[in-house]
Each structure stands twice: as C-alpha cells, then as structure tokens.
Write an enzyme that holds these catalytic residues in place. Sequence first.
Site, PDB file in Angstrom:
ATOM      1  N   GLN A 131       3.098  10.070   1.574  1.00 46.59           N
ATOM      2  CA  GLN A 131       4.404   9.396   1.641  1.00 46.59           C
ATOM      3  C   GLN A 131       5.319   9.770   0.474  1.00 46.59           C
ATOM      4  OE1 GLN A 131       2.388   5.353   2.340  1.00 46.59           O
ATOM      5  NE2 GLN A 131       4.283   5.140   3.501  1.00 46.59           N
ATOM      6  N   HIS A 174      -2.747   7.453   7.099  1.00 48.25           N
ATOM      7  CA  HIS A 174      -1.720   8.349   6.550  1.00 48.25           C
ATOM      8  C   HIS A 174      -2.342   9.680   6.107  1.00 48.25           C
ATOM      9  CE1 HIS A 174       2.143   6.267   6.374  1.00 48.25           C
ATOM     10  NE2 HIS A 174       1.583   5.175   5.862  1.00 48.25           N
ATOM     11  N   HIS A 189      -4.625   1.421   7.451  1.00 47.36           N
ATOM     12  CA  HIS A 189      -3.260   1.966   7.560  1.00 47.36           C
ATOM     13  C   HIS A 189      -3.077   3.125   6.570  1.00 47.36           C
ATOM     14  CE1 HIS A 189       1.295   1.279   7.844  1.00 47.36           C
ATOM     15  NE2 HIS A 189       1.182   2.023   6.754  1.00 47.36           N
ATOM     16  N   GLU A 190      -3.572   2.955   5.335  1.00 43.46           N
ATOM     17  CA  GLU A 190      -3.408   4.012   4.312  1.00 43.46           C
ATOM     18  C   GLU A 190      -4.280   5.225   4.625  1.00 43.46           C
ATOM     19  OE1 GLU A 190      -0.912   3.512   2.788  1.00 43.46           O
ATOM     20  OE2 GLU A 190      -0.800   1.335   2.838  1.00 43.46           O
ATOM     21  N   CYS A 235       5.736  -0.109   7.720  1.00 44.70           N
ATOM     22  CA  CYS A 235       5.406   1.071   6.921  1.00 44.70           C
ATOM     23  C   CYS A 235       6.651   1.505   6.167  1.00 44.70           C
ATOM     24  CB  CYS A 235       4.932   2.199   7.841  1.00 44.70           C
ATOM     25  SG  CYS A 235       4.480   3.706   6.952  1.00 44.70           S
ATOM     26  N   LEU A 236       6.474   1.816   4.894  1.00 38.54           N
ATOM     27  CA  LEU A 236       7.620   2.248   4.085  1.00 38.54           C
ATOM     28  C   LEU A 236       8.198   3.563   4.617  1.00 38.54           C
ATOM     29  CD1 LEU A 236       6.115   1.369   0.579  1.00 38.54           C
ATOM     30  CD2 LEU A 236       7.944   0.148   1.787  1.00 38.54           C
ATOM     31  N   GLY A 285       0.841  -1.192   0.000  1.00 42.09           N
ATOM     32  CA  GLY A 285       0.000   0.000   0.000  1.00 42.09           C
ATOM     33  C   GLY A 285       0.869   1.232   0.000  1.00 42.09           C
TER      34      GLY A 285
HETATM   35  O1  GNR Z   1       4.027  -2.538   2.644  1.00 41.67           O
HETATM   36  C1  GNR Z   1       3.351  -2.395   3.661  1.00 41.67           C
HETATM   37  N1  GNR Z   1       3.025  -3.482   4.413  1.00 41.67           N
HETATM   38  C2  GNR Z   1       2.093  -3.451   5.423  1.00 41.67           C
HETATM   39  C3  GNR Z   1       2.030  -4.558   6.268  1.00 41.67           C
HETATM   40  C4  GNR Z   1       1.112  -4.606   7.292  1.00 41.67           C
HETATM   41  C5  GNR Z   1       0.231  -3.563   7.477  1.00 41.67           C
HETATM   42  C6  GNR Z   1       0.297  -2.443   6.666  1.00 41.67           C
HETATM   43  C7  GNR Z   1       1.206  -2.393   5.637  1.00 41.67           C
HETATM   44  S1  GNR Z   1       1.253  -1.024   4.593  1.00 41.67           S
HETATM   45  C8  GNR Z   1       2.935  -1.050   4.099  1.00 41.67           C
HETATM   46  C9  GNR Z   1       3.210   0.021   3.048  1.00 41.67           C
HETATM   47  C10 GNR Z   1       2.964   1.379   3.629  1.00 41.67           C
HETATM   48  O2  GNR Z   1       3.726   1.964   4.338  1.00 41.67           O
HETATM   49  N2  GNR Z   1       1.817   1.957   3.323  1.00 41.67           N
HETATM   50  O3  GNR Z   1       1.522   3.169   3.818  1.00 41.67           O
HETATM   51 NI    NI Z   2       2.552   3.264   5.734  1.00 38.34          NI
END
Ligand code: GNR
Ligand code: NI
Length: 176
Positions: free
Chosen positions: A51, A140, A136-137, A94-95, A46
């Site tokens: 980001q 953000h 999660h997205e 999270c990246l 995601g």
């Molecule tokens: O790549 C991602 N893996 C992930 C694993 C578990 C829960 C959420 C994520 S999202 C993350 C990529 C990211 O930072 N998206 O904002």
């Molecule tokens: Ni993230």
Amino acid sequence: MPVRPIITAPDPRLKARARPVAKVDDAVRRLMDDMLETMYAAPGIGLAAPQVGESLRVIVLDVAGKDEKPQPMKLANPEIVWASDERVRCEEGCLSVPEHYAEVDRPAAVRVRYLDYQNEIREVEADGTLATCLQHEIDHLEGTLFVDHISALKRNIILRKLKKQKRAEAEEPARS
Ligand code: GNR
Ligand code: NI
C-alpha cells in the site's frame, strides 16, 4: 520519509504478489516504523507494505480502541498456519479503497507465524477484529483486496467509482 503516500485502487502495485524479506534488518525495521506512522496518521488499524509501494511481505497493525493503550504490531513474512472452520461476517474498509465498505466472510480465528522486529520467529492466535485485520493485511501481500471477496456486481460498482474519482483528480490537480 516517515509518513508515506498510500496507493489507491485501481493500481497494478496493489495486485502484485509481494516478496518475502530475507531478514528483518535495519532497513525492514525502518519500513515497519514508517508504515506504523503512516497507518496512525491515516488513520487505520492495519497497513501492508504494497500500500506504500514496497513489494515486501511486511504488515503492521494496531486494533486497540481509541481509549485503550496502543498495541502496535509489526510482522514480516506472516503466514496463516491455522484457520477456524467457524466463519464471521465483518464490515471491512481499506485505505486503498477509500470511502467504500462491504461485509466480508472470513474464518473467525487464525494462527499466524511471522518474524518479529528482532527477526525472531513467533506465532500469534487471534479472533475478533485482530483476526479479520490480519487476514485483510496478509491478503494485500497476495495482491488481494477486500473487494475481491464480494460479488462481482458490488466490486465493479466500487471500482468504477474509484476510477472515476482518479480521473477527476487527474483533471483538477490543483483543487481539493
Ligand atoms: O483501517 C482499516 N480498517 C479495517 C476495518 C475492517 C477490516 C479491515 C480493516 S484494515 C483497514 C486499513 C487497511 O487498508 N489495511 O490494509
Ligand atoms: Ni487494506
């Protein structure tokens, strides 16, 4: 500029509330395409526009497994319209918080309303990894990172390490 650099914490751009898009037009579609390419290259499942430094309510996801057919999703102005009472704990990364992982508690299933690539209103109901990733997205877009859902003690340990890492990178720009 297809693959864009990903901003890492701590950074004020990751703490801001993102603006809604007025309409999914060619510029927004280009951003969605760039974000998907950036996400696949990372690799991640995601990515949210803040980001990559765009304060817009745009997210992309693909939670298909390695050997499955890709399932790219591109959403503008995503909104959680229902969340289950049942909750699950899932290990998140999270990246923008590279190399740190923690268990986060969230609703197990959600229904999300959004504008699609054609600027049409749609809804998707999700559970499992997709439900976790959508939340999660969408977080953000509110300036919230997964570390904001864990204990202050764990959060501070992670943020302190990230700060230290950034300082080291600033001092040795030529290396690594
Ligand atoms: O790549 C991602 N893996 C992930 C694993 C578990 C829960 C959420 C994520 S999202 C993350 C990529 C990211 O930072 N998206 O904002
Ligand atoms: Ni993230």
